[in-house]
Design an enzyme around this catalytic site. Structure first.
Site, PDB file in Angstrom:
ATOM      1  N   TYR A   1       0.822  -1.216   0.000  1.00 43.07           N
ATOM      2  CA  TYR A   1       0.000   0.000   0.000  1.00 43.07           C
ATOM      3  C   TYR A   1       0.859   1.270   0.000  1.00 43.07           C
ATOM      4  CZ  TYR A   1      -3.770  -3.243   1.255  1.00 43.07           C
ATOM      5  OH  TYR A   1      -4.670  -4.271   1.274  1.00 43.07           O
TER       6      TYR A   1
ATOM      7  N   TYR B   1     -11.343  -1.383   0.247  1.00 44.59           N
ATOM      8  CA  TYR B   1     -11.395  -0.944   1.651  1.00 44.59           C
ATOM      9  C   TYR B   1     -10.089  -0.277   2.063  1.00 44.59           C
ATOM     10  CZ  TYR B   1      -8.277  -4.233   4.071  1.00 44.59           C
ATOM     11  OH  TYR B   1      -7.168  -4.885   4.550  1.00 44.59           O
ATOM     12  N   ARG B   2      -9.088  -0.282   1.184  1.00 40.87           N
ATOM     13  CA  ARG B   2      -7.760   0.218   1.531  1.00 40.87           C
ATOM     14  C   ARG B   2      -6.961   0.226   0.247  1.00 40.87           C
ATOM     15  NH1 ARG B   2      -4.267  -3.394   5.763  1.00 40.87           N
ATOM     16  NH2 ARG B   2      -2.750  -1.841   6.393  1.00 40.87           N
TER      17      ARG B   2
END
Ligand code: ADP
Length: 547
Positions: free
Chosen positions: A115, A462-463
């Site tokens: 991420y 969600y991310r």
């Protein structure tokens, strides 16, 4: 990284500038930061002083750039890394940042792999490393099963602390890798595998430095002299904790958590299913069992590896927690549900001692009982340059038809771009070779297309990785972008100078909004013949100083 002591040896043009910050301002701000945290706790970055990737390993991740970079290695690059040792220092740093408009990017341990790692969304931000010195377990209450942590406490640290300080009766819940921060993971709304696996909902109370430098406590922490900060989540009035997750509204300096009391018994299991087409039936069963709280926790496809090592095409790992009598009743329900699928077989960890199946099941057995580990690094091939990871995390309903739709959607794009499918049905892992620009382009474009594919089906992530924050914010656009507008209203009120983590989750402060820092969708992928950089970010916008 260069020590602040050698700042005078750095040429002006080497410094990494954030928008609205000129060279003299940056130099004097860095000197001032060094007075706040001490010269050993600040390092300066230039393009030539990034940590070489081969020096980085899981326990020593670069704090200034993303080790799994998808765009260029220096696209998301910090100007400095500063490590405060207490809340007062954090507050002083934030007040200084407001004076000189210096953007700050807080991290806890910076292991947000897939991420963006520790890297800041806005180039030239100062990474605020909350983990290096603020890493104490502040309190454990063995009777109430609660703890209060600083941001630098990793899952390994917390586990060791409980084992060594008379709290062996308390279990922790860790995600796949144990080196991340308990606080950081909960703030990014990460998940684990035990019944306490929804990390944000298991937190209780926060201390937060607001973007102005003021310090506040949530829940019962607002009441001086309370002894219930880690016992009751809500306190009085509106419940603000959620706005400090995946956001840029505050820097969390302390956070409370609930821990799982030893459930009095534990048994993990693995079900394997032979056919690719078994997926919808499996998901239907998982939903029913989960709604009945029967304790099935995770399903995972290990696809072609599965064939090699002799497990099924689809595999469901889970565990039952509690005394044997309770587990026996649960097991009957779980077993009879899954065995309705023809060819399904099950294994317990104690049944297999050697070989690849044993490795897989014992690894999951550890994770399901809260033993922190780093096994998954193996399948990411961390040591080689090839194993870079990009996470894609769409949320879809737990129904058979949705599961197969989502699986086919991802597989189609992965096949189109030549990637293998590795999915855990909350996160799909795209592994690419960052040393090959073509592989990075494909990875970026593949996920970009998938975000839009998913949005068309009503699935949202969600991310996400730094690269896709703006795009994902743009698809959560119900009723004229009302969600983003609310976030921007909060941002402008809490952070009037726009200094905290600009761009996180697509939320830009007023000062920087619409000035071209948002990452736009690339043009149609053309096989790598275009000038990629200029199609991703309007040219001249990567360097804030060029504005
Ligand atoms: P981990 O090492 O557990 O994976 P990180 O330290 O990388 O976690 O944090 C994940 C993300 O959460 C960061 O990118 C940042 O946006 C946010 N974050 C982490 N720590 C804090 C903090 N103390 N205050 C506010 N936000 C934080």
């Amino acid at each position: 990284m260069v020590s602040i002591k050698h700042i005078s040896s750095l040429r002006d043009e080497d410094l990494i500038l954030a928008p609205d910050v000129d060279v003299p301002t940056l130099r004097s701000a860095l000197e001032e930061l060094s007075r706040i945290v001490g010269s050993d706790n600040i390092d300066i970055l230039t393009k030539d002083h990034m940590m070489p990737d081969e020096d980085g390993h899981y326990f020593n991740v670069p704090r200034e750039h993303d080790i799994f970079y998808v765009l260029e290695k220096d696209t998301f690059l910090a100007s400095a890394v500063v490590s405060p040792k207490n809340t007062e220092e954090v507050s002083a740093i934030v007040k200084l940042a407001n004076k000189v408009l210096l953007p700050l990017w807080p991290i806890s341990r910076g292991r947000n792999l897939g991420y963006g790692g520790a890297a800041p969304r806005l180039r030239g931000s100062v990474v605020l490393d909350m983990g290096k010195q603020m890493n104490r377990v502040l309190e454990v209450d063995g009777k109430s099963a609660t703890c209060l942590l600083e941001p630098g406490v990793s899952y390994f640290d917390l586990y060791d602390y409980l084992q060594n300080n008379g709290f062996k009766h308390l279990w922790i819940d860790n995600p796949d890798l144990g080196g991340g921060s308990v606080v950081g993971n909960a703030l990014d709304r990460g998940a684990g595998y035990t019944p306490y696996g929804e990390h944000f909902s298991m937190h209780c109370g926060m201390e937060v430095v607001l973007p102005t430098g003021d310090v506040t406590r949530t829940g019962m922490g607002a009441l001086p002299g309370n002894n219930t900060w880690q016992a009751f989540q809500y306190g009085y009035g509106p419940y603000p904790d959620g706005i400090f997750t995946q956001s840029n509204f505050g820097i969390v300096t302390k956070m409370g958590f609930w821990l799982m009391p030893d459930p009095g018994g534990y048994q993990s299991y693995l079900f394997s299913f032979p056919r690719d087409t078994d997926l919808p039936a499996i998901v239907e069963i998982v939903r029913v069992l989960r709604l009945n709280m029967t304790g099935v926790l995770n399903d995972e496809d290990i696809d072609k590896i599965a064939k090699e090592i002799g497990v099924g095409r689809w595999n469901v790992y889970g565990a039952m927690y509690g005394p044997k009598e309770m587990r026996d009743i649960q097991w009957e329900a779980i077993k009879s549900a899954f065995l309705t699928i023809p060819g399904a077989v099950y294994t317990f960890p104690e049944d297999v001692e050697k070989g690849d199946v044993a490795k897989v099941i014992h690894m999951r057995d550890d994770t399901l009982k809260g033993l922190p580990n780093t096994y998954e690094l193996g399948w990411l091939n961390w040591t080689g340059p090839k194993g870079s990871l990009l996470g894609f995390s769409p949320i879809s309903p737990t129904t058979g038809p949705d599961a197969i739709k989502q699986y086919n959607m991802v597989k189609r794009r992965f096949t189109e771009f030549g990637f293998d499918y590795i999915g855990t049905f909350i996160v799909v892992c795209l592994t690419f070779d960052k040393t090959d620009p073509e592989s990075r382009r494909k990875a970026h474009r593949c996920i970009e297309l998938l975000i839009d594919d998913a949005a068309k089906e009503g699935y949202g992530e969600y991310r996400t990785h730094l690269c896709f924050m703006d795009q994902i914010a743009s698809v959560y656009n119900w009723n004229g972008n009302s969600s983003l507008k609310l976030n921007e209203t909060l941002k402008d009120s809490l952070d009037p100078n726009g200094i905290l983590a600009p761009g996180k989750s697509g939320i830009w402060p007023k000062r920087l909004r619409g000035r071209g820092f948002e990452i736009k969708r690339t043009q149609e992928y053309d096989g790598g013949h275009s000038d990629y950089e200029s199609t991703v970010i309007p040219s001249g916008r990567i360097e804030g100083s060029k504005l």
